[in-house]
Design a protein around this motif. Structure first.
Motif, PDB file in Angstrom:
ATOM      1  N   THR A  76       0.854  -1.188   0.000  1.00  0.00           N
ATOM      2  CA  THR A  76       0.000   0.000   0.000  1.00  0.00           C
ATOM      3  C   THR A  76       0.890   1.238   0.000  1.00  0.00           C
ATOM      4  OG1 THR A  76      -0.063   0.219   2.392  1.00  0.00           O
ATOM      5  CG2 THR A  76      -1.747  -1.209   1.377  1.00  0.00           C
ATOM      6  N   PRO A  77       0.319   2.416  -0.269  1.00  0.00           N
ATOM      7  CA  PRO A  77       1.122   3.653  -0.209  1.00  0.00           C
ATOM      8  C   PRO A  77       1.749   3.867   1.174  1.00  0.00           C
ATOM      9  CG  PRO A  77      -0.923   4.059  -1.375  1.00  0.00           C
ATOM     10  CD  PRO A  77      -1.012   2.665  -0.823  1.00  0.00           C
ATOM     11  N   GLU A  78       1.139   3.258   2.195  1.00  0.00           N
ATOM     12  CA  GLU A  78       1.681   3.375   3.558  1.00  0.00           C
ATOM     13  C   GLU A  78       2.740   2.308   3.848  1.00  0.00           C
ATOM     14  OE1 GLU A  78      -1.806   2.919   3.069  1.00  0.00           O
ATOM     15  OE2 GLU A  78      -1.979   5.090   2.815  1.00  0.00           O
ATOM     16  N   ASN A  79       3.132   1.562   2.807  1.00  0.00           N
ATOM     17  CA  ASN A  79       4.139   0.502   2.925  1.00  0.00           C
ATOM     18  C   ASN A  79       3.672  -0.702   3.750  1.00  0.00           C
ATOM     19  OD1 ASN A  79       6.389   0.400   1.403  1.00  0.00           O
ATOM     20  ND2 ASN A  79       7.805   0.938   3.039  1.00  0.00           N
ATOM     21  N   VAL A  80       2.403  -1.042   3.628  1.00  0.00           N
ATOM     22  CA  VAL A  80       1.837  -2.201   4.312  1.00  0.00           C
ATOM     23  C   VAL A  80       1.634  -3.306   3.269  1.00  0.00           C
ATOM     24  CG1 VAL A  80      -0.137  -3.057   5.643  1.00  0.00           C
ATOM     25  CG2 VAL A  80       0.651  -0.695   5.941  1.00  0.00           C
ATOM     26  N   ILE A 134      -3.800  -4.648 -13.180  1.00  0.00           N
ATOM     27  CA  ILE A 134      -3.947  -5.303 -11.876  1.00  0.00           C
ATOM     28  C   ILE A 134      -3.578  -4.325 -10.752  1.00  0.00           C
ATOM     29  CG2 ILE A 134      -3.077  -7.166 -10.401  1.00  0.00           C
ATOM     30  CD1 ILE A 134      -4.842  -8.249 -12.635  1.00  0.00           C
ATOM     31  N   LYS A 135      -2.432  -3.699 -10.900  1.00  0.00           N
ATOM     32  CA  LYS A 135      -1.971  -2.744  -9.872  1.00  0.00           C
ATOM     33  C   LYS A 135      -2.963  -1.584  -9.735  1.00  0.00           C
ATOM     34  CE  LYS A 135       2.962  -3.713 -10.221  1.00  0.00           C
ATOM     35  NZ  LYS A 135       4.239  -3.283 -10.776  1.00  0.00           N
ATOM     36  N   GLY A 136      -3.501  -1.139 -10.849  1.00  0.00           N
ATOM     37  CA  GLY A 136      -4.460  -0.035 -10.816  1.00  0.00           C
ATOM     38  C   GLY A 136      -5.740  -0.365 -10.091  1.00  0.00           C
ATOM     39  N   ARG A 137      -6.105  -1.639 -10.032  1.00  0.00           N
ATOM     40  CA  ARG A 137      -7.340  -2.054  -9.374  1.00  0.00           C
ATOM     41  C   ARG A 137      -7.182  -2.227  -7.861  1.00  0.00           C
ATOM     42  NH1 ARG A 137     -11.383  -4.288 -12.686  1.00  0.00           N
ATOM     43  NH2 ARG A 137     -12.609  -4.216 -10.782  1.00  0.00           N
TER      44      ARG A 137
END
Length: 139
Positions: A76-80, A134-137
């Motif tokens: 995730t953008p939060e690095n999770v 895939i990444k965009g979804r």
């Protein structure tokens, strides 16, 4: 139990393998095939956890439809670290019309058998299910 629309049953192994992918992460992907003579959906191929998305897409036939499930890992953008289970209905433009019709009429019932699908894609050529799609979804 056969699907009233298409007459296709779902082999128990389909659900079993999906549960293993979902709960134990035993597989990276599963490719399902409709076996017309048996009038049922069967497991055609499974991919081990360390296989890539490219390995998975290379297994899809050029001129035949398939149902597939892919367990996609991402950050995730939060690095999770997270993962999402994709259901991809592969229906290439080059497939026979009868093949496309059988897969289209059986898809919804088959998908309901797999409890835990998070994102669905319909693809008629490789660009519609590229890694960027895939990444965009997921984000």
């Amino acid at each position: 139990m056969a699907n009233a629309a298409s007459g296709m049953a779902v082999d128990d192994e389909c659900k079993l393998k999906f549960m293993e992918l979902k709960t134990k992460r035993t597989y990276r992907y599963i490719i399902y095939k409709i076996e017309e003579k048996l009038k049922q959906v069967i497991v055609e191929k499974v991919g081990v956890p360390d296989q890539s998305y490219e390995d998975f897409t290379a297994c899809l036939p050029e001129n035949e439809c398939r149902y597939t499930v892919f367990d996609f890992d991402f950050m995730t953008p939060e690095n999770v670290p997270k993962s999402r289970i994709f259901f991809i209905a592969w229906s290439p433009d080059t497939a026979r019309v009868r093949n496309k019709m059988i897969y289209a009429s059986s898809k919804d019932r088959f998908k309901r058998e797999l409890d835990g699908i998070q994102i669905e894609l319909q693809a008629t050529d490789p660009t519609e299910m590229g890694l960027d799609v895939i990444k965009g979804r997921v984000i």
